[in-house]
Design a protein around this motif. Structure first.
Motif, PDB file in Angstrom:
ATOM      1  N   GLY A 138      10.661  11.651 -13.906  1.00 40.20           N
ATOM      2  CA  GLY A 138      11.961  11.991 -13.349  1.00 40.20           C
ATOM      3  C   GLY A 138      12.710  10.732 -12.958  1.00 40.20           C
ATOM      4  N   VAL A 139      14.039  10.833 -12.905  1.00 35.59           N
ATOM      5  CA  VAL A 139      14.877   9.667 -12.666  1.00 35.59           C
ATOM      6  C   VAL A 139      15.864   9.970 -11.531  1.00 35.59           C
ATOM      7  N   THR A 140      15.897   9.098 -10.517  1.00 33.10           N
ATOM      8  CA  THR A 140      16.815   9.260  -9.389  1.00 33.10           C
ATOM      9  C   THR A 140      17.374   7.902  -8.994  1.00 33.10           C
ATOM     10  N   THR A 141      18.432   7.946  -8.182  1.00 32.01           N
ATOM     11  CA  THR A 141      19.108   6.715  -7.772  1.00 32.01           C
ATOM     12  C   THR A 141      19.325   6.691  -6.267  1.00 32.01           C
ATOM     13  N   CYS A 142      18.785   5.723  -5.598  1.00 33.32           N
ATOM     14  CA  CYS A 142      19.072   5.304  -4.221  1.00 33.32           C
ATOM     15  C   CYS A 142      19.248   6.476  -3.241  1.00 33.32           C
ATOM     16  N   TYR A 143      20.499   6.825  -2.894  1.00 35.99           N
ATOM     17  CA  TYR A 143      20.781   7.845  -1.876  1.00 35.99           C
ATOM     18  C   TYR A 143      20.146   9.191  -2.226  1.00 35.99           C
ATOM     19  N   ASP A 144      19.856   9.416  -3.513  1.00 40.28           N
ATOM     20  CA  ASP A 144      19.136  10.624  -3.924  1.00 40.28           C
ATOM     21  C   ASP A 144      17.833  10.803  -3.144  1.00 40.28           C
ATOM     22  N   VAL A 145      17.250   9.693  -2.700  1.00 39.98           N
ATOM     23  CA  VAL A 145      15.942   9.771  -2.061  1.00 39.98           C
ATOM     24  C   VAL A 145      15.990  10.518  -0.731  1.00 39.98           C
ATOM     25  N   ARG A 146      17.178  10.743  -0.197  1.00 37.09           N
ATOM     26  CA  ARG A 146      17.318  11.498   1.056  1.00 37.09           C
ATOM     27  C   ARG A 146      17.370  13.011   0.813  1.00 37.09           C
ATOM     28  N   PHE A 147      17.249  13.444  -0.432  1.00 40.31           N
ATOM     29  CA  PHE A 147      17.432  14.855  -0.766  1.00 40.31           C
ATOM     30  C   PHE A 147      16.181  15.403  -1.440  1.00 40.31           C
ATOM     31  N   PRO A 148      15.305  16.060  -0.670  1.00 49.63           N
ATOM     32  CA  PRO A 148      14.023  16.516  -1.208  1.00 49.63           C
ATOM     33  C   PRO A 148      14.159  17.479  -2.377  1.00 49.63           C
ATOM     34  N   LEU A 150      16.032  17.537  -4.958  1.00 44.04           N
ATOM     35  CA  LEU A 150      16.093  16.916  -6.276  1.00 44.04           C
ATOM     36  C   LEU A 150      14.695  16.550  -6.752  1.00 44.04           C
ATOM     37  N   PHE A 151      13.878  16.042  -5.853  1.00 42.74           N
ATOM     38  CA  PHE A 151      12.527  15.606  -6.224  1.00 42.74           C
ATOM     39  C   PHE A 151      11.637  16.801  -6.557  1.00 42.74           C
ATOM     40  N   THR A 152      11.751  17.884  -5.793  1.00 40.19           N
ATOM     41  CA  THR A 152      10.944  19.061  -6.122  1.00 40.19           C
ATOM     42  C   THR A 152      11.435  19.700  -7.425  1.00 40.19           C
ATOM     43  N   THR A 153      12.743  19.638  -7.679  1.00 39.56           N
ATOM     44  CA  THR A 153      13.270  20.143  -8.946  1.00 39.56           C
ATOM     45  C   THR A 153      12.710  19.350 -10.123  1.00 39.56           C
ATOM     46  N   LEU A 154      12.670  18.036  -9.994  1.00 36.08           N
ATOM     47  CA  LEU A 154      12.116  17.203 -11.066  1.00 36.08           C
ATOM     48  C   LEU A 154      10.639  17.524 -11.290  1.00 36.08           C
ATOM     49  N   ALA A 155       9.901  17.722 -10.200  1.00 35.72           N
ATOM     50  CA  ALA A 155       8.489  18.073 -10.339  1.00 35.72           C
ATOM     51  C   ALA A 155       8.333  19.436 -11.006  1.00 35.72           C
ATOM     52  N   ARG A 183       7.906   7.631   0.704  1.00 36.15           N
ATOM     53  CA  ARG A 183       6.614   8.281   0.914  1.00 36.15           C
ATOM     54  C   ARG A 183       6.781   9.794   1.050  1.00 36.15           C
ATOM     55  N   ALA A 184       7.823  10.216   1.771  1.00 39.70           N
ATOM     56  CA  ALA A 184       8.041  11.652   1.977  1.00 39.70           C
ATOM     57  C   ALA A 184       8.369  12.359   0.670  1.00 39.70           C
ATOM     58  N   ARG A 185       9.201  11.727  -0.170  1.00 46.56           N
ATOM     59  CA  ARG A 185       9.548  12.377  -1.439  1.00 46.56           C
ATOM     60  C   ARG A 185       8.328  12.463  -2.359  1.00 46.56           C
ATOM     61  N   ALA A 186       7.444  11.486  -2.290  1.00 45.37           N
ATOM     62  CA  ALA A 186       6.204  11.574  -3.058  1.00 45.37           C
ATOM     63  C   ALA A 186       5.377  12.763  -2.585  1.00 45.37           C
ATOM     64  N   LEU A 187       5.305  12.944  -1.294  1.00 44.41           N
ATOM     65  CA  LEU A 187       4.519  14.044  -0.729  1.00 44.41           C
ATOM     66  C   LEU A 187       5.187  15.390  -1.000  1.00 44.41           C
ATOM     67  N   ASP A 188       6.526  15.443  -0.899  1.00 42.88           N
ATOM     68  CA  ASP A 188       7.254  16.681  -1.195  1.00 42.88           C
ATOM     69  C   ASP A 188       6.995  17.166  -2.622  1.00 42.88           C
ATOM     70  N   TYR A 218      11.601  -4.720  -0.734  1.00 40.03           N
ATOM     71  CA  TYR A 218      10.539  -3.784  -0.388  1.00 40.03           C
ATOM     72  C   TYR A 218      10.422  -2.631  -1.396  1.00 40.03           C
ATOM     73  N   SER A 219      10.540  -2.978  -2.676  1.00 36.58           N
ATOM     74  CA  SER A 219      10.246  -1.998  -3.714  1.00 36.58           C
ATOM     75  C   SER A 219       8.835  -1.458  -3.491  1.00 36.58           C
ATOM     76  N   THR A 220       8.698  -0.135  -3.643  1.00 36.33           N
ATOM     77  CA  THR A 220       7.481   0.543  -3.195  1.00 36.33           C
ATOM     78  C   THR A 220       7.012   1.555  -4.227  1.00 36.33           C
ATOM     79  N   VAL A 221       5.719   1.598  -4.445  1.00 33.18           N
ATOM     80  CA  VAL A 221       5.096   2.656  -5.235  1.00 33.18           C
ATOM     81  C   VAL A 221       4.279   3.511  -4.270  1.00 33.18           C
ATOM     82  N   ALA A 222       4.613   4.814  -4.220  1.00 34.78           N
ATOM     83  CA  ALA A 222       3.924   5.745  -3.328  1.00 34.78           C
ATOM     84  C   ALA A 222       3.081   6.708  -4.138  1.00 34.78           C
ATOM     85  N   THR A 223       1.915   7.042  -3.616  1.00 35.94           N
ATOM     86  CA  THR A 223       1.000   7.962  -4.288  1.00 35.94           C
ATOM     87  C   THR A 223       1.468   9.405  -4.100  1.00 35.94           C
ATOM     88  N   PRO A 224       0.913  10.345  -4.877  1.00 36.97           N
ATOM     89  CA  PRO A 224       1.292  11.752  -4.717  1.00 36.97           C
ATOM     90  C   PRO A 224       0.918  12.346  -3.356  1.00 36.97           C
TER      91      PRO A 224
END
Length: 263
Positions: A138-148, A150-155, A183-188, A218-224
């Motif tokens: 899935g592909v997202t941009t910056c401020y998108d990360v505040r909106f869970p 979108l991330f659950t839709t991609l999943a 981290r929260a979007r990874a968990l969501d 502070y580019s970050t890779v978060a686990t599921p």
């Protein structure tokens, strides 16, 4: 899947920034990465007029990125600006590489913290999932990360890794918010989140001015399961890491939030 995050400091000059893309692609390919992520606004940094710099997806800037990605044999996610047709631009992520050709226009615009992205940028509407070497991304941009949502839709659409390309605004508590949100979007979504931002321009001797979001690093890779897998500091650099697909299976079996959610 091996991925690379190229944390750079974009300049106002798209031609100069192509050199940063070329360097990052070469380093990522040499390290065996199959997916390389550059930040939002790789084409040109925020804080300068964007409309005169914007180019269509078949324009010379994007065409050269395609050529570089093809030459390196790697799929690249690169932030650029494309004309929107109403005098504004679209904040676009070009996704290009072997067997992949797509783009994503940022859906959630950064009208926050005193900055109004929507004044010069038109919003996108469609989420994007692509396939890279058998992995749905899935592909997202910056401020998108505040909106869970979108991330659950991609999943739900099959993504097991979600890219977030950013040029995060500086300020009190913003680094903490960045890491927490990734981290929260990874968990969501119980997915890998690969979040690549612009480096802090001060590390390159550039003093940012005004309210434009020009990056904190502070580019970050978060686990599921929402832990930090690897992270860069504030200066430019390349992070190469492995994403274990079985970690997604384990997370979704033990924390089945996608299956259990009601809203």
């Amino acid at each position: 899947m091996r991925v690379a995050l190229c944390q750079i400091v974009s300049t106002p000059d798209p031609a100069a920034n192509l050199e940063l893309v070329a360097d990052g692609l070469r380093e990522a390919a040499a390290a065996g990465a199959r997916l390389v992520v550059f930040p939002e606004a790789t084409m040109a940094c925020f804080g300068v007029p964007l409309a005169p710099l914007a180019e269509p997806l078949d324009g010379p800037w994007a065409t050269e990125v395609r050529r570089l990605a093809a030459e390196a044999g790697i799929t690249a996610v690169v932030g650029m600006f494309t004309p929107a047709g109403d005098g504004r631009v679209a904040n676009t992520l070009l996704v290009t590489g072997p067997g992949v050709e797509a783009h994503y226009d940022k859906i959630h615009l950064f009208d926050a913290f005193g900055f109004a992205e929507s004044r010069t940028v038109a919003p996108g509407a469609e989420p994007l999932v692509v396939e890279v070497d058998g992995t749905r991304v899935g592909v997202t941009t910056c401020y998108d990360v505040r909106f869970p949502g979108l991330f659950t839709t991609l999943a739900e659409r099959g993504a097991t890794a979600i890219v977030t390309a950013a040029s995060w605004g500086a300020g009190e508590g913003k680094r903490e918010q960045w890491e927490l949100l990734v981290r929260a979007r990874a968990l969501d979504s119980t997915s890998w989140v690969v979040a690549c931002g612009q480096a802090d321009p001060r590390t390159a001797g550039v003093e940012p001015g005004g309210k434009a979001p020009t990056g904190i690093g502070y580019s970050t890779v978060a686990t599921p399961t929402g832990t930090v897998h690897e992270q860069l500091a504030d200066a430019p650099g390349v992070l190469v890491t492995e994403l274990d697909p079985e970690a997604v299976d384990r997370a979704r079996a033990s924390i089945p939030v996608l299956a259990n959610r009601r809203f």
